[in-house]
Each structure stands twice: as structure tokens, then as C-alpha cells.
Design an enzyme around this catalytic site. Sequence first.
Site, short mmCIF file in Angstrom:
data_model
loop_
_atom_site.label_atom_id
_atom_site.label_comp_id
_atom_site.label_asym_id
_atom_site.label_seq_id
_atom_site.Cartn_x
_atom_site.Cartn_y
_atom_site.Cartn_z
N ILE A 11 0.83 -1.20 0.00
CA ILE A 11 0.00 0.00 0.00
C ILE A 11 0.87 1.26 0.00
O ILE A 11 0.59 2.21 -0.74
CB ILE A 11 -0.96 -0.01 1.20
CG1 ILE A 11 -1.90 -1.22 1.11
CG2 ILE A 11 -1.78 1.28 1.24
CD1 ILE A 11 -2.71 -1.32 -0.17
N CYS A 149 -9.79 -2.95 2.43
CA CYS A 149 -10.15 -2.81 1.02
C CYS A 149 -11.55 -3.36 0.76
O CYS A 149 -12.34 -2.75 0.03
CB CYS A 149 -9.12 -3.53 0.16
SG CYS A 149 -8.84 -5.27 0.59
N THR A 150 -11.88 -4.50 1.37
CA THR A 150 -13.20 -5.10 1.16
C THR A 150 -14.29 -4.23 1.77
O THR A 150 -15.38 -4.07 1.18
CB THR A 150 -13.24 -6.51 1.76
OG1 THR A 150 -12.19 -7.29 1.19
CG2 THR A 150 -14.57 -7.18 1.49
N THR A 179 -2.65 -12.82 -0.42
CA THR A 179 -1.85 -11.73 0.12
C THR A 179 -0.66 -12.31 0.87
O THR A 179 -0.53 -13.53 1.02
CB THR A 179 -2.66 -10.84 1.08
OG1 THR A 179 -2.92 -11.57 2.29
CG2 THR A 179 -3.98 -10.39 0.45
N THR A 207 -13.43 -12.90 6.89
CA THR A 207 -13.17 -11.51 6.53
C THR A 207 -13.70 -10.62 7.64
O THR A 207 -14.71 -10.94 8.29
CB THR A 207 -13.83 -11.12 5.20
OG1 THR A 207 -13.65 -9.72 4.96
CG2 THR A 207 -15.32 -11.44 5.18
N ARG A 230 -10.05 -16.99 -0.53
CA ARG A 230 -8.80 -16.51 -1.14
C ARG A 230 -8.53 -17.36 -2.38
O ARG A 230 -8.59 -18.58 -2.32
CB ARG A 230 -7.65 -16.63 -0.14
CG ARG A 230 -7.76 -15.74 1.08
CD ARG A 230 -7.57 -14.27 0.72
NE ARG A 230 -7.61 -13.41 1.89
CZ ARG A 230 -6.52 -12.98 2.53
NH1 ARG A 230 -5.32 -13.36 2.14
NH2 ARG A 230 -6.65 -12.18 3.58
N ASN A 308 -7.87 -4.35 -4.90
CA ASN A 308 -7.69 -4.23 -3.45
C ASN A 308 -6.42 -3.48 -3.08
O ASN A 308 -6.27 -3.07 -1.93
CB ASN A 308 -7.69 -5.61 -2.79
CG ASN A 308 -6.83 -6.61 -3.53
OD1 ASN A 308 -7.22 -7.11 -4.59
ND2 ASN A 308 -5.65 -6.91 -3.00
#
Length: 326
Positions: A11, A149-150, A179, A207, A230, A308
Site C-alpha cells: 500500500i 479494502c473489502t 496476500t 473476513t 482466497r 484491493n
Amino acid sequence: MRVLVNGFGRIGRTILRQLLTTRTDSGITVAGINDIAPLDMCAYLFAYDSVFGPYPGVVGQADGYLMIDGATIPVSHAADLSTLDLRCIDLVLDCTGIARTADIAARGLAAGAGAVLISGPSPAAEVTVVLGANDADLGDARIVSNASCTTNALAPLLRHLDTALGVVAGHMTTIHCYTSSQPMTDAPRGDFARSRAGALSMVPTTTSAAALVTQVLPHLAGRLTASAVRVPVASVSAIDLTATVDRAVTTEGFRDLLAAADPALIGTTALPLVSSDLRGRPESLIVALPECFATTPHQIRVFGWYDNEWGFSARMIDMAVRMGHR
């Protein structure tokens, strides 16, 4: 506005890339970078990115500075941010992923910075804000979480749907790329399924999106559940939401409603796209209109894509601008 990027990972690097390419009018100056990695590694990983490709400019490093297109950015390597002098910094963009306790989250303030924006969920934040969902909650908080992000993909969508149709209940599945929290080969993790090789299997997991949505849209508490799978792709994720709504709607009316959302946050496409086509899109969510319909007048299905990394970094920049204008 002078910012320091603390944590030059996925990020942090994506934020800087956007500020130097697509967001040059943001009014934000990156006055420093702090990361525990050596300077030459920071320069290399910024110059060559496996997801977004090489940086379209000149990247170098020398004497404690990252040099990009002729500009120089000082780079420090403090494990504890509070040991630095940040009195010239208006905002710390904390992209370390470790700002989960009050003492760590406040290190930027202790060093003299004006405020801290955390690139992820954090119980230590004074407030969690998702643009398009609970913007007004920002206030004058000095430690702010930008959620996940979600959550940035889901919460503005739910706010839009709830305002227009009244969300009674729903379930969301995020189909999320792998990730760095997952191993490349089978290796022990806290969760058995997530101990399996991330690039070889679809991995059902959890999540935080449902809990975070409840934080930013508390009136929806108890109405939403969420899960995650995932999948073995490197970038661009998706959400699949099925919801029961209070007010009846047709498929045509529902698609028109989705297309009427704020396009800066919720984009739409009528094309038969796949995940790699959405790489580098700045919206929080891009709704795939052909995949959205009313199953019954009171049940809807939404499918949408989100980058994301790139989309979330764009919201970090937007939130930083808002914090600078308070």
C-alpha cells in the site's frame, strides 16, 4: 500537505506511485518514508512491481534519499516511529499493518505529526471512516482508520442500496486474491486452511468486512454476514452480495440504481470483463451490471470488482486530502 509514508509495502508503494503519476494534483507532498528495509531494497521494489509493472520514470537512491524523476525523498529506518522528529509532518500514512494498539498507533503523534491515517482496521483508531458510507464521522479525530479494502468496496454499496431500497438482511462473499499473510508453500499459520499454499488453492476463510461495516453503518448491525475465499490470483478481488430489501425492485430498475451511484466510488461496466481487466482502477468497487439482478422483487444480487491495492490506495489519498482540509 506534507505526509510521511510509514511502511513502504504494497500500500505504501502504491500510494506513492499514484501521487507521482495519476494524482499529481492532490496537494500532497511525500516529505519522508520510513521502513525497516534497506534503502536499496525500497528503491528496487518501487521501481519494479510484479503487479503494476515498472515505474514509468527514473528511480534511484543515494545518501539516505529515494530519488524519483529528479525529486528526492528522505528515507528513515526507525522500528519505532516515535524516535523520529516529525514536527514538519501534517499526516502520517501508517501502512505498516501493525498499528493495532494505542501505543503503536500514536507513535506518529508522539513524534510531532499532526495526525495519523491507518491503512487497515485498527481497534486503536479514534474512528473508522469509509468514504461514501460514514464520511461525516471523520470530525477532528487525530488517529483514523481507513478500514479494509473489502469494507471500502462493500460499505458505500450498502449505504447506497439501503438508502434506496432498505436492506433487510444480506450475505457477502469476497473472492479475494492471495496476500502476504498466506504462505507460498504449505506452512503453519494460525488458521489451518490459510496455512496452505496461497497460489495453489482456493482457500475458504474469514473476513473482517461484516464487523467493520457495522462500525461505519451501525444501523445495519445484525443484518449482514460475510465470508471470504482466497483465490490464486495476484491482484483484483470481487464481492458477491445477496440481500433482501424492503422496497420492491425490478432487474432493470436495480441496474439503473447501481449506475446512479457516485461514480468516483462505485463504477459500473456492462462489458464481460475478467479480474485482470480491472487492474489499476481507482474506484472502491466496479459493479458488473450483467451479473446484477433482482431474483425476486425483494431479493437482489450484486457482483462487483475491486482492485484491493490500487483502489484502496486511492481512498487513502482521498481521506488524507479530507483530513488536510479540516
